[in-house]
Design a protein around this motif. Sequence first.
Motif, PDB file in Angstrom:
ATOM      1  N   ASN A   1       0.642  -1.172   0.038  1.00 36.47           N
ATOM      2  CA  ASN A   1      -0.277   0.113  -0.082  1.00 36.47           C
ATOM      3  C   ASN A   1       0.905   1.145  -0.104  1.00 36.47           C
ATOM      4  OD1 ASN A   1      -2.897   0.628  -0.083  1.00 36.47           O
ATOM      5  ND2 ASN A   1      -2.880  -1.435   1.494  1.00 36.47           N
TER       6      ASN A   1
ATOM      7  N   ALA B   1       3.649   1.561  -1.211  1.00 36.65           N
ATOM      8  CA  ALA B   1       4.206   1.754  -2.693  1.00 36.65           C
ATOM      9  C   ALA B   1       3.363   2.008  -3.756  1.00 36.65           C
ATOM     10  CB  ALA B   1       5.197   0.588  -2.983  1.00 36.65           C
ATOM     11  N   PHE B   2       2.163   1.377  -3.647  1.00 39.10           N
ATOM     12  CA  PHE B   2       1.098   1.394  -4.859  1.00 39.10           C
ATOM     13  C   PHE B   2       0.210   2.269  -4.642  1.00 39.10           C
ATOM     14  CE2 PHE B   2       3.729  -2.547  -5.997  1.00 39.10           C
ATOM     15  CZ  PHE B   2       4.682  -1.955  -6.794  1.00 39.10           C
ATOM     16  N   ALA B   3      -0.420   2.367  -3.376  1.00 40.25           N
ATOM     17  CA  ALA B   3      -1.572   3.404  -3.150  1.00 40.25           C
ATOM     18  C   ALA B   3      -1.069   4.598  -2.646  1.00 40.25           C
ATOM     19  CB  ALA B   3      -2.402   2.942  -2.298  1.00 40.25           C
ATOM     20  N   ASN B   4       0.172   4.833  -1.757  1.00 44.49           N
ATOM     21  CA  ASN B   4       0.339   6.228  -1.507  1.00 44.49           C
ATOM     22  C   ASN B   4       1.759   6.565  -2.147  1.00 44.49           C
ATOM     23  OD1 ASN B   4      -1.686   5.376   0.561  1.00 44.49           O
ATOM     24  ND2 ASN B   4      -0.175   4.926   2.147  1.00 44.49           N
ATOM     25  N   ASN B   5       2.213   5.758  -3.130  1.00 43.50           N
ATOM     26  CA  ASN B   5       3.467   6.090  -3.936  1.00 43.50           C
ATOM     27  C   ASN B   5       4.486   6.672  -3.240  1.00 43.50           C
ATOM     28  OD1 ASN B   5       4.050   6.463  -6.538  1.00 43.50           O
ATOM     29  ND2 ASN B   5       3.537   8.636  -6.681  1.00 43.50           N
TER      30      ASN B   5
END
Lengths: 300, 446
Positions: A259, A261-265
Motif C-alpha cells: 500500500n 508503494a502502490f497506493a500512497n506512492n
Amino acid sequence: MAAVHRRTTRAAWGFLTPFLVLFAATFLLPIGYAIYESLHKNSLSGPLGLGGSHTVFAGLSNYSRALGDAAFLASVRRVLLYAVVQVPVMILLAVALALLLDTVSARAVRFFRATYFMPYGVPGVIASILWGFLYTPGTSPVLALAGHAGLHPDLLGGGSVLWSIANIVTWEFAGYNMLVVTAQLQAIPGDLYEAARTDGASAWQIARRVKLPLLRPAIVLTTVFTIIGTLQLFAEPLILKPVSTGISNDYTPNLSAYNSAFANNDYYLASAKAVLLAVAAFVLSFGFLRLVGRRGGASR
Amino acid sequence: MHNTCGWLRFGRRMIWLACLTALVLSVAACSGSGDGNSATKPGQKIDMTFWSWVPGIDQAVALWNKENPNIHVTLQKIPSGSSGGYAKMHAALKAGNAPDLAQVEYQEIPGFLMGSNLIDLSQYGAGKYQSRFTPWQWKEGVFGGKVYAIPQASGPMGFFYRADLFAKAGISRPPATWAEYEQDAIKIHQSNPTEYIGTFPPGNSAWFTALAWQAGANWFGTSGDTWTVHIDTPVTEKVATYWDRLRTEHVIKTEPDFADGWYKDLQTGAIAGWVSAQWGDAIITGNAPGTSGMWKVAPLPQWTAGGTDSANWGGSSTAVLKGAKHPQQALQFATWLNSDPQSIALLIKGGYGWPAATSGYVGSSLDQPSPFFSGQKYNDVFADSDQHINESWTWIPTTDQAYQHLNDGFSAAVNGKGSFLESVKAAQGQVVDDLKSAGFKVSTAQ
C-alpha cells in the motif's frame, strides 16, 4: 597439469556465469536498490510543494517512520499471532497425513496423495477467490446450508477473517508439505521397520519411535518454509479485502508495504518496510534453525 | 505459503524492484531523446501514447485517428487507476518513459502534481476551452491559476430505489430528507427483516466523503502556500453520527459494495436502494438485469427540507504527463475527446459517466426515458444534481491515504471497535500527518 586446472577453472566459471549474472540482476541488485531507496525520501519545493521534487538522503527516518507506525506494528503482531497457530497446525496436519498414507494400501495411497496435493496446483489468487465465494453469505452453498440449520457464522468479520485466511492457506499447502514429509518417509530403509516389528513394536510405536525421529530434517525444512510464508502473507488478504470488512490496508506487513508503494506512492517507506520484513524472516528462520540444531545436538 | 510459495512471494516483491531498477536504468537512455517541445512542421506526422481504462474509449480514439491522420494517438488500455493503473503511471514517470496522455481521476490530480508530473496546459492556451465544460469540473484541474487536466466525466449523485419494494413497505414516495430516509429504512426492514434500504460500505469511504460533501463540508483546501485540512467539523460529524445511528439501529447493512454479496443483494432485493452516482445505472442494469422495470431514481435526500444540495462521486480527466513531446497536440486531442459531440456519443455508449462538457447531455442517448428505470427519464435527476454540486470542494495530494484511514476506521466500527464519528475525528490528525510526512506545509486553522 596447471593448464588442465586452469581449463577446469575456466569451464567452472563458464557454467557459473549464467547463474551469477541472473542472481546479481534479479536478487542482489534489487535488494541493494531496496536498501538504497529505504535510505532516501522526496523533498518538495515551490508553492504548495507542487513546484518539483527531488530525492534526498533520509538516513534511517523511513525505518523510524515504519517502526513508529502503530498500524504496521499491529500487522507484525497479527502475523506473529497467525504464525503461532498456523505453523503447528500446518506441520501437524502434513505429518499426520503423510504417516496415515504410509500405512494404507498402495493403490489408495496414490489416489489420496494426488488428492491432497491437488490444491497446491491452484494458484493462491484463484484459491482465495474460490474461498471468498464460499465465505460470502448469499453466494455460499455452505452458508446457505448452515442458514437452514439456524447458523449464521460471519466468516469475513474482523474477529474471524484471519482464521478464514488460515483455512485457505492450510488447504493450499498442507498437501505440499505432506509430500515433502512423504519423500523423506520413503527414504527410510525398510529393514528398520522390520527390525522394529521383530522387536515387537506396534504400528503406533513404529510411527512414534522410528518414523518421527527420522523425519526430523523434513519437519524442520517445512517449518522454516511455513514461518517465512506466514510472515509474507499477502495474496489471500489482498483478494479477500473487497468482500470483507475485517481486512485493513495494513493487515499484514506485506500488504502494508504494498500500500505504501502502490497506493500512497511512497516507495521509500515501502522499501524500509520490505527490508524490515526480510530481516524479521531471516532472524526467525535462522533462530528456529539454531534452536532445533542445538536441541538436536544435545540429544545425541 | 510455505515452501516454494514463500519464496515465490519473496520473489514477487523482488520482481517489482527489479522492474523498477530496469526502469530507472532506462531513464538515462530515454531522457536524452524525450524532452523538447519540438514544433512540428506542417505535414509532419506525430504519434502520441494515451493510457486509459475507460470502456469504449478505443472507439473515440479510432475516430480521432481517422479525422486527424497527422496526429496519431496510440491508445494503451491499462488497469483502472486504483487497480494498479496509477502505480504503473508513477513508475513510468519515475523512469522517464511515461505516456503523453493519461486518464487521471479528479481526486488524484494533486497527487500527480506532487512531482510536477503534469504539464501546465494554460501555456498552450487551454484557457480558451473553459467555456465548454461544467465550471466545477473545469476547476478540478486548476491549481494556482494553471490548468493541469481537461475534465472528462463525473458522477453527480442521486438515489436509486426499488419502487416496488418501497410500495410493499407502505412508502408512497422516495425520501426527500435524510430524516425520511431513516424512517423509510426502519419501515422497510420492519416489513421484511431480510430487506434493507441499503448498505453503508465501510471499505469505500469515497462514498461517505461524497455525502459529507453534500452536507456542506469542505475537507481540503489551500491557503497561500499551505494545504488546509478540516475533516472533523460539525457538518461531517453530523453525517457520521447519522450513519452511526442507522448502523446501531441495524436498519442498514454494513456489507462492502461492489462485492459478490452486494451484487447478489441487488438481484434478490435484499437491498432496496442505493445512494449513488449517475454511473450507478450501468452497475445496476449490468448486475441485476432481472430487476428491470422495478427501479426509479430520486434526488439525494436533503439535510434541510426543500434543499437541493448535491455532491459528486467519482470523476475523471485527461491529463498531459511530464515528458510529453507534443503538448500542444496533446491538449488538442484531450479537448476534442472530452467535448466533441461525436466523441461524447461514443463515450456515453461505453458508459464513461456523466459528461463534463456542458453540451454533453441534452439530445444524447442519456436524454431518454429508460424501461429499466420504470420508464422514467431518470437522467434528468442527475442533470439537475450536476447543477447543485458544491463547487469549492478540492482534493489533496494524499487523498488515497485519507480514504484508507477512513476505510480502516469505518471497518473497525462495523466490527465493534469505535464508531464512524471517532473515525472521522481520528482522520483529521492522520491526514495532517500524511501531508507533513510527504513534505507539505499544513494548516488546520479555520
